[in-house]
Design a protein around this motif. Structure first.
Motif, PDB file in Angstrom:
ATOM      1  N   GLN A  66       0.872  -1.167   0.000  1.00  0.00           N
ATOM      2  CA  GLN A  66       0.000   0.000   0.000  1.00  0.00           C
ATOM      3  C   GLN A  66       0.912   1.221   0.000  1.00  0.00           C
ATOM      4  N   SER A  68       1.491   5.427  -0.589  1.00  0.00           N
ATOM      5  CA  SER A  68       0.902   6.770  -0.598  1.00  0.00           C
ATOM      6  C   SER A  68       1.731   7.669  -1.499  1.00  0.00           C
ATOM      7  N   THR A  73      -3.846   6.623  -1.599  1.00  0.00           N
ATOM      8  CA  THR A  73      -3.130   5.378  -1.328  1.00  0.00           C
ATOM      9  C   THR A  73      -3.559   4.348  -2.358  1.00  0.00           C
ATOM     10  N   GLN A  75      -2.608   0.429  -4.437  1.00  0.00           N
ATOM     11  CA  GLN A  75      -2.027  -0.906  -4.248  1.00  0.00           C
ATOM     12  C   GLN A  75      -1.024  -1.185  -5.365  1.00  0.00           C
TER      13      GLN A  75
END
Length: 793
Positions: A66, A68, A73, A75
């Motif tokens: 994950q 940012s 955010t 994947q």
């Protein structure tokens, strides 16, 4: 010399584009070899932070992260081994374009969706490292463009400097140069003295003061080498083609690139007693920082303590006294001035080449050592902490460089460049270089040269600086006003260009080899001569001057044979060097080597290999260019490097002018040549003098020819017989030719049969059979009496 453009522009920033700056540097004599971006072309890559990293459900080597980007955010499926929570990395969003026009799209890896890509240094073409994600500094701002975060809008500029411009082997020197070229002030590094916080010192003895007249040192205690080198310093070092090692080494390298003064740090605990700068003892041993064990020569300057050598001065430090992370807590920082002649060639003699030796061989400002110590101390204390002692400078003023004012005259500027410059213009060109001009009258100055410009010693050096800074491309163009009449050339002289064309026409190719060769090869060719050894050879293998052109040609032939060129014909013209400097003899020589098949490969030709008579024919053609081939003779002889029994000395009027023959088998084996090689070498001056052609009227009367088959002892050279035949044949003999040599059945063992054709012709009448028979009988009588020759039956 490699450097970052941004680093240079932080010191001096002229109003010029990158291309304009590069072109101006090259025109000023600082030739730019390459301009390389520090990263590839990419877009859409920002600083990302991994918030979590979990194992992929269906792949052992993949992680589901994950990430940012400061806005959202997403994947990402990543296979890098160092992908873990909390690190900041380059994050290529969906739609980003990486180097090579690689576009990032949404993907699914083993059933798990991935919305972007986490990048390594190699994928952004920042470096070759590809062992994991590029980890960014912890203070990097999430969401910031990676180009801005890593300062990637920069290029590395590689400058190829001439040996006299050692002052430009630093950013400070380059900044001074650019400032002078564009007449803008350079913001050079401000160096402040670091006050001593303790009094610990190391005693220094200059036992070789002529080679090292100034040595500065400082003790720094309580350093913490576990600290990391700042990212900005690592970046500047990498863009100068220097890798980061540890904080102490990085600082010394940084100061060397910034100021041009190499430094070295010793582990203080490893110094036994004081420092002694001395010449090495013969075969004294030292293990260098790169792990090499070296046996030192007596002419090598070393930094030593009271027990052993610690470093090769100006080249590389020793492993035993080096700084070690986790062990070293106190260091001794050294900075010295070494006489360039004392350092020149020493690194190469040990198979080394370092940034320090590159600078010391060319010359370093003798006033820099103390300044460099202060600059390095300031940086070290800010990174690894510690306490600095006093800077101790040990010097021998008698051997420090001396500078004297140079007189510059404006009239010489006009004479040299055809350019009229005012006094103010001349001063404005030279003053930015740090030159101090004091007017001594109209158009005359006394110029004091700064210590960093050790290449400026006479007036013409100042004229060169004026031409460089004014711009060679801006100088006026004038054509020479002179009567350029062609020079008369003697028809009786064989000119070298004619000989070159002749050899090329006979299938040779011209080679140009070094004038210096391996000592072993010199001895193989001339065991009776003492080689002239170079004081500063380019390598240990090329350290003596050649006394013959043949060694260089044989190495070129060997190079071609090793590359599947089986038929090789090479020639070279150049100087040979015999004797020592006080009685050196230089002769112009012409040499050639051949090997392989007689003719180029073709279905109409056989595959016969060349033999002695092929190369003898080539050299006879060369000797015949001057029109006096009859003055040359070939005498069997023994000569070093030639095959015994297959060598002839070329003589002219009894004086040796060259040799021709077959390469000695033992030497061929040493050179790893497994086929027969034939070679010749002659003195050009001795063979170039020929004979003017003379007119003789063609006879209108018939020729008379007689062929004689003579049996003589096999050891008698055919040339001796033919000379005797000419002497007895009378004045009307026009041609004598050997057309057959036979040994075998019908000829007594130990003898040979020579078939010779003789041609007579009278200029004003027809010769009678009686006259020709009488001449023939005279020949037979002479040959019988002198050589025991008989007519073959």
């Amino acid at each position: 010399m490699n450097f970052s453009e941004q680093w240079l522009r932080s010191l001096v920033n002229p109003a010029a584009t990158r291309d304009e700056l590069v072109a101006r540097l090259s025109m000023a004599g600082l030739e730019v070899d390459a301009v390389t971006p520090v990263a590839g072309e990419f877009s859409g890559v920002v600083v990302g932070e991994i918030l979590s990293a979990e194992q992929h459900p269906d792949a052992d080597k993949l992680r589901v992260c994950q990430v940012s980007d400061g806005e959202q955010t997403v994947q990402i499926v990543c296979g890098a081994p160092n992908a873990r929570m909390g690190i900041k990395i380059p994050f290529a969003r969906v739609g980003a374009v990486l180097p090579g026009d690689f576009k990032i799209k949404k993907a699914k890896l083993r059933g798990v969706e991935s919305f972007g890509m986490l990048c390594s240094a190699s994928e952004l073409q920042i470096s070759e490292e590809n062992d994991g994600l590029l980890e960014l500094p912890a203070d990097a701002v999430v969401g910031q463009c990676v180009r801005e975060a890593l300062n990637l809008n920069d290029v590395c500029i590689e400058v190829d400097l001439t040996p006299n411009r050692g002052d430009c082997l630093s950013l400070q020197g380059l900044a001074r140069e650019v400032g002078a070229l564009y007449n803008v002030p350079a913001q050079l590094p401000v160096i402040t003295a670091v006050p001593a916080s303790h009094e610990q010192t190391v005693t220094v003895e200059l036992a070789a003061a002529q080679a090292c007249p100034r040595y500065a040192g400082r003790v720094i205690t309580g350093v913490d080498l576990s600290q990391a080198t700042p990212a900005w310093m690592v970046e500047r070092l990498q863009r100068s083609d220097i890798r980061s090692i540890d904080p102490v080494v990085d600082v010394t390298n940084y100061v060397m690139i910034e100021l041009g003064q190499p430094l070295h740090a010793f582990d203080l605990a490893q110094i036994k007693g004081g420092i002694c700068v001395r010449m090495a003892q013969d075969n004294e041993q030292i293990t260098l920082l790169d792990g090499q064990e070296i046996k030192l020569k007596a002419n090598t300057l070393v930094i030593a303590d009271q027990e052993r050598a610690l470093a090769i001065a100006g080249v590389m430090g020793g492993e035993d006294s080096g700084v070690t992370v986790g062990q070293t807590t106190d260091i001794f920082l050294e900075s010295a001035f070494f006489e360039p002649v004392a350092i020149a060639g020493k690194a190469r003699s040990y198979g080394l080449h370092t940034d320090a030796s590159h600078r010391f061989e060319r010359g370093v400002d003798w006033q820099l050592p103390a300044q460099a110590i202060e600059r390095a101390t300031e940086l070290l204390l800010s990174i690894v902490g510690g306490s600095a002692g006093p800077v101790v400078v040990t010097e021998d003023a008698q051997h420090l460089p001396k500078t004297a004012p140079i007189t510059l005259r404006a009239e010489r500027v006009k004479q040299m460049f055809g350019l009229s410059l005012s006094d103010a213009e001349i001063e404005s060109l030279l003053t930015p270089l740090g030159l101090q001009l004091t007017a001594q009258g109209a158009g005359v100055w006394s110029v004091v040269v700064p210590t960093h410009r050790f290449d400026i010693t006479i007036e013409v050096d100042l004229l060169e600086e004026i031409g460089r800074l004014y711009g060679y491309d801006q100088l006026p163009v004038r054509y020479p006003a002179a009567r350029l009449a062609p020079q008369a050339q003697s028809e009786a002289q064989a000119q070298l260009p004619v000989l070159r064309r002749l050899l090329v026409a006979r299938g040779y190719q011209e080679a140009i080899t070094y004038s210096f060769i391996e000592p072993e090869l010199f001895t193989a060719f001339h065991p009776e001569l003492k080689a002239l050894t170079l004081a500063n050879p380019i390598s240990a293998e090329l350290s003596v001057m050649r006394a013959s052109l043949l060694p260089g040609l044989l190495k070129a032939l060997q190079h071609n044979l090793n590359r599947q060129q089986e038929r090789v014909r090479l020639f070279e013209s150049g100087l040979s060097f015999v004797g020592q400097l006080d009685d050196l003899k230089q002769d112009r020589m012409l040499a050639g080597v051949i090997t392989g098949s007689r003719l180029p490969e073709l279905w109409t030709h056989g595959k016969e290999t060349v033999d002695f008579y092929d190369i003898k024919a080539d050299i006879e053609a060369v000797l015949g260019v001057g029109g006096d081939s009859a003055s040359f003779t070939f005498v069997p002889c023994q000569q070093h490097a030639f095959h015994p029994g297959q060598c002839a000395r070329i003589e002219r009027h009894g004086q040796a002018v060259g040799f021709v023959g077959t390469l000695h088998p033992q030497l061929a084996t040493e050179l790893d040549i497994d086929q027969q090689v034939l070679m010749f070498e002659v003195k050009l001056d001795a063979i170039s003098e020929g004979r003017l052609p003379e007119f003789s009227e063609l006879s209108r009367f018939p020729e008379v020819r007689r062929d004689l088959a003579l049996v003589v002892n096999a050891d008698i050279p055919a040339e001796q017989l033919m000379d005797a035949m000419r002497s007895a044949a009378g004045e009307f003999l026009t041609q004598i030719r050997l057309f057959d040599v036979y040994q075998g059945k019908g000829v007594e063992e130990g003898c040979k049969s020579l078939a010779v054709g003789l041609t007579w012709q009278h200029p004003s009448r027809t010769l009678t059979d009686e006259e020709v028979s009488a001449a023939t009988q005279a020949i037979l009588t002479l040959l019988s009496d002198k050589f025991g020759a008989i007519l073959r039956k």
